[in-house]
Design a protein around this motif. Structure first.
Motif, short mmCIF file in Angstrom:
data_model
loop_
_atom_site.label_atom_id
_atom_site.label_comp_id
_atom_site.label_asym_id
_atom_site.label_seq_id
_atom_site.Cartn_x
_atom_site.Cartn_y
_atom_site.Cartn_z
N SER A 85 0.91 -1.33 0.12
CA SER A 85 0.16 0.03 0.14
C SER A 85 0.91 1.24 0.03
CB SER A 85 -0.82 -0.03 1.22
OG SER A 85 -1.86 -0.95 1.11
N ALA A 86 1.85 1.45 0.84
CA ALA A 86 2.61 2.45 1.05
C ALA A 86 3.57 2.80 -0.16
CB ALA A 86 3.57 2.45 2.39
N GLU A 87 3.56 1.77 -1.21
CA GLU A 87 4.69 2.07 -2.28
C GLU A 87 4.07 2.17 -3.56
OE1 GLU A 87 8.06 2.38 -2.00
OE2 GLU A 87 7.68 2.30 0.04
N VAL A 101 -2.96 -2.57 -9.85
CA VAL A 101 -4.36 -3.27 -9.44
C VAL A 101 -4.06 -3.76 -8.04
CG1 VAL A 101 -6.15 -4.53 -10.45
CG2 VAL A 101 -4.57 -3.79 -11.91
N ALA A 102 -4.40 -3.08 -7.04
CA ALA A 102 -4.13 -3.59 -5.53
C ALA A 102 -4.99 -3.18 -4.36
CB ALA A 102 -2.81 -3.39 -5.38
N SER A 103 -6.37 -3.56 -4.84
CA SER A 103 -7.15 -2.93 -3.82
C SER A 103 -6.96 -1.59 -3.53
CB SER A 103 -7.36 -3.74 -2.22
OG SER A 103 -6.03 -3.85 -1.76
N TYR A 104 -6.79 -0.62 -4.50
CA TYR A 104 -6.61 0.65 -4.61
C TYR A 104 -7.34 1.68 -4.59
CZ TYR A 104 -2.27 3.91 -5.90
OH TYR A 104 -1.55 4.83 -5.84
N SER A 105 -7.97 1.96 -3.39
CA SER A 105 -9.19 2.77 -3.32
C SER A 105 -8.93 4.31 -3.98
CB SER A 105 -9.69 3.14 -1.91
OG SER A 105 -10.01 1.84 -1.47
N ASN A 107 -8.93 8.08 -4.20
CA ASN A 107 -9.40 9.23 -3.42
C ASN A 107 -8.56 10.34 -3.61
OD1 ASN A 107 -6.89 9.21 -2.04
ND2 ASN A 107 -7.36 7.61 -0.63
N ASP A 108 -9.14 11.57 -3.20
CA ASP A 108 -8.55 12.80 -3.97
C ASP A 108 -7.12 13.16 -3.50
OD1 ASP A 108 -10.90 13.60 -4.65
OD2 ASP A 108 -11.51 14.91 -2.92
N LYS A 109 -6.50 12.50 -2.23
CA LYS A 109 -5.11 12.73 -2.03
C LYS A 109 -4.56 11.97 -3.05
CE LYS A 109 -1.99 11.74 1.82
NZ LYS A 109 -1.60 11.17 2.90
N ARG A 110 -4.84 10.61 -3.45
CA ARG A 110 -3.77 9.77 -4.19
C ARG A 110 -4.17 10.35 -5.73
NH1 ARG A 110 -6.14 4.34 -1.44
NH2 ARG A 110 -4.82 4.20 0.13
N LYS A 111 -4.95 10.94 -5.90
CA LYS A 111 -5.44 11.50 -7.42
C LYS A 111 -4.39 12.67 -7.74
CE LYS A 111 -9.80 12.08 -8.79
NZ LYS A 111 -11.14 12.07 -8.65
N LYS A 112 -3.78 13.50 -6.67
CA LYS A 112 -3.02 14.38 -6.85
C LYS A 112 -1.55 13.92 -7.37
CE LYS A 112 -4.74 17.34 -3.26
NZ LYS A 112 -4.45 18.01 -2.00
N GLU A 113 -1.48 12.69 -7.11
CA GLU A 113 0.10 11.79 -7.34
C GLU A 113 -0.20 11.22 -8.57
OE1 GLU A 113 2.71 10.88 -4.34
OE2 GLU A 113 1.10 11.27 -2.90
N VAL A 114 -1.28 10.20 -8.74
CA VAL A 114 -1.39 9.46 -10.00
C VAL A 114 -2.59 9.45 -10.57
CG1 VAL A 114 0.35 7.88 -8.83
CG2 VAL A 114 -2.20 7.60 -8.46
N GLU A 220 -15.55 2.39 -0.79
CA GLU A 220 -14.25 2.22 -1.29
C GLU A 220 -14.31 1.89 -2.69
OE1 GLU A 220 -12.00 2.88 0.65
OE2 GLU A 220 -13.09 3.12 2.36
N ASN A 221 -14.09 2.77 -3.67
CA ASN A 221 -13.88 2.54 -5.16
C ASN A 221 -12.69 2.16 -5.45
OD1 ASN A 221 -16.75 3.02 -6.48
ND2 ASN A 221 -16.35 4.87 -5.24
#
Length: 273
Positions: A85-87, A101-105, A107-114, A220-221
């Motif tokens: 998860s952290a990587e 593809v890894a139970s990757y929900s 969210n807005d925080k993650r969408k800033k990076e990927v 959790e999408n």
């Protein structure tokens, strides 16, 4: 002189070949010649698991395999990379994988990076209890119970801070430790995403021992993470996901990986353009 000239030419050729190889290895992020690197979990039964015989199994693995095939890569052309998860963001941004593809929900925080393709699965935070335990039917029942989750889990904090503040929260190193505690009656419930709980409960050695309560404590999408700005790849993956649903493969894969737990899954979510 002739010998020296030939040797020098050969050495130069080797240097050029090595330079070309080094440049080529990073020119197409997540790809290595005719192969593709895909990030998955190695330790989540039902989703992404590296089995003792070195094979890979789970819903995320099956989804990734389907998508890769639609992109032109057969199963034997996939290099599976462990994506804790952290990587996940680092693996994508560094070009170590083409997508994750890894139970990757999403969210807005993650969408800033990927960027994300999908979603391809909707799940909710839920509880896993012993199959014969009918004392927990709603989240408030946890106020007098021992609740287990992994150390640092946002799921556990969600329950403790917002939903059942009087729950006796036990945070252990891994879900398998929580399952052992649940089986031995050291704890009363385990919380995380329902899909993860269903994956564990579907393992042959655990079938019939546990059940999901069926709560929906969060949405959790799950999406497929890829490099930010790669709109072409995102479009291709979305197209593959839509085909997977329309041809019936998606439902077959859900039943195959989660069916034994009795998990009541949500319909396939609409892909976000």
């Amino acid at each position: 002189m002739k010998l020296r000239s030939v040797s020098a030419a050969a050495a130069a050729a080797v240097v050029l070949a090595l330079t070309a190889t080094a440049c080529g290895s990073g020119s197409d992020s997540g790809s290595n010649g005719d192969k593709i690197n895909i990030g998955i979990k190695f330790d989540q039964p039902g989703l992404g698991l590296k089995t003792p015989d070195g094979k890979y199994a789970g819903f995320d693995v099956d989804v990734a395999t389907y998508v890769a095939k639609e992109l032109g890569y057969s199963e034997d052309k996939i290099n599976w990379k462990q994506a804790p998860s952290a990587e996940r963001e680092n693996l994508i941004k560094n070009g170590d994988v083409k997508f994750v593809v890894a139970s990757y929900s999403i969210n807005d925080k993650r969408k800033k990076e990927v960027d994300f393709a999908g979603p391809y699965f909707l799940t909710h935070q839920d509880l896993l209890v012993r199959a014969d335990d009918n004392s927990i039917t709603k989240v408030e029942d946890l106020n007098s119970k021992k609740l287990c989750s992994v150390t640092g889990s946002t799921s556990a904090q969600n329950v403790k801070e917002k939903l059942a503040p009087k729950a006796d929260l036990q945070q252990l190193g891994g879900y398998s430790e929580c399952l052992t505690g649940l089986e031995n009656k050291a704890v009363d419930a385990l919380t995380t995403d329902a899909s993860i709980l269903a994956g564990y409960a579907s393992q042959k050695e655990l079938q019939g021992k546990f059940k999901l309560v069926g709560l929906k404590m969060s949405d959790e999408n799950y999406g497929i993470g890829l490099k930010k700005g790669d709109d072409e790849l995102r479009g291709k993956i979305n197209k593959a996901l839509e085909k997977m649903v329309s041809d019936g493969t998606w439902e077959k894969l859900v039943k195959k990986n989660f069916g034994p737990s009795g998990y009541k899954y949500e319909p396939a979510p609409a892909v976000q353009k």
